[in-house]
Design an enzyme around this catalytic site. Structure first.
Site, PDB file in Angstrom:
ATOM      1  N   GLY A 192     -15.065 -22.630 -88.983  1.00  0.00           N
ATOM      2  CA  GLY A 192     -15.085 -21.894 -90.244  1.00  0.00           C
ATOM      3  C   GLY A 192     -15.287 -20.423 -89.962  1.00  0.00           C
ATOM      4  O   GLY A 192     -15.591 -20.028 -88.828  1.00  0.00           O
TER       5      GLY A 192
ATOM      6  N   CYS B 232     -21.570 -20.544 -83.623  1.00  0.00           N
ATOM      7  CA  CYS B 232     -21.069 -19.541 -84.560  1.00  0.00           C
ATOM      8  C   CYS B 232     -20.242 -18.537 -83.768  1.00  0.00           C
ATOM      9  O   CYS B 232     -20.650 -18.119 -82.681  1.00  0.00           O
ATOM     10  CB  CYS B 232     -22.247 -18.834 -85.231  1.00  0.00           C
ATOM     11  SG  CYS B 232     -21.762 -17.580 -86.437  1.00  0.00           S
TER      12      CYS B 232
END
Ligand code: NI
Length: 181
Positions: free
Chosen positions: A47, A100
């Site tokens: 994402g 991340c």
């Protein structure tokens, strides 16, 4: 196709609360989302949130069929999620490893709600209303945190369960993870 550079932990822009999108269905928004998908796919992310490329708007994207960075995860539907709201459907949280693109080559354990409902809008302004569980729910919570200026390293369940992907993998703490990050 434009791959934008992803801000890394330490850049203060990652800590700002992003602004709501007020106008949908326009070329500027479509171009932003296209750049976000190009960037996410180039970096093999699960994402990406607009603040990660320095755009302070409440726009997140996520989804993949197979992700080499998260090979054990079920597919997550490709989604554009604007001005999202998350409603937990349980008090139950589950620990899981997260990474991340703004914290490259690292992983940490974070507790997230196991079942959520999320609402928001797509790029045309059409309403989205989805229930999700497992990794799908985790990804949505992670991306929506970015819109509030929160990085997963601020939510570690146990600071000792945080480190370089390669070392965590070599020591058996992370199972079958591709370390290329
Ligand atoms: Ni992230």
């Amino acid at each position: 196709m434009t791959i934008r550079s992803v801000l890394r932990l330490g850049d203060p822009r990652l800590l700002q609360v992003a602004s709501e999108v007020s106008e949908f269905n326009n070329p500027e928004l479509d171009a932003l989302i296209e750049d976000m998908f190009d960037t996410m796919e180039a970096e093999e992310g699960a994402g990406l949130a607009a603040p990660q490329i320095g755009i302070g708007l409440r726009v997140a994207i996520f989804g993949f069929d197979i992700n080499p960075r998260y090979p054990d995860s079920d597919p997550v539907p490709k989604t554009i999620l604007i001005n999202p709201e998350i409603i937990p459907l349980t008090n139950e949280k589950e620990d899981g490893w997260e990474g991340c693109l703004s914290v490259p080559q690292m992983r940490g354990v974070v507790a997230r709600f196991t079942h959520i409902r999320y609402t928001g809008f797509d790029a045309s302004g059409a309403a989205i209303d989805v229930t999700a569980e497992g990794f799908h729910a985790r990804v949505v919570q992670h991306e929506c945190d970015h819109l509030d200026g929160i990085i997963y390293t601020q939510r570690l369940s146990d600071p000792s369960k945080f480190g370089f992907t390669e070392e965590l993998h070599n020591s058996g703490q992370l199972a079958s993870v591709n370390c290329s990050d």
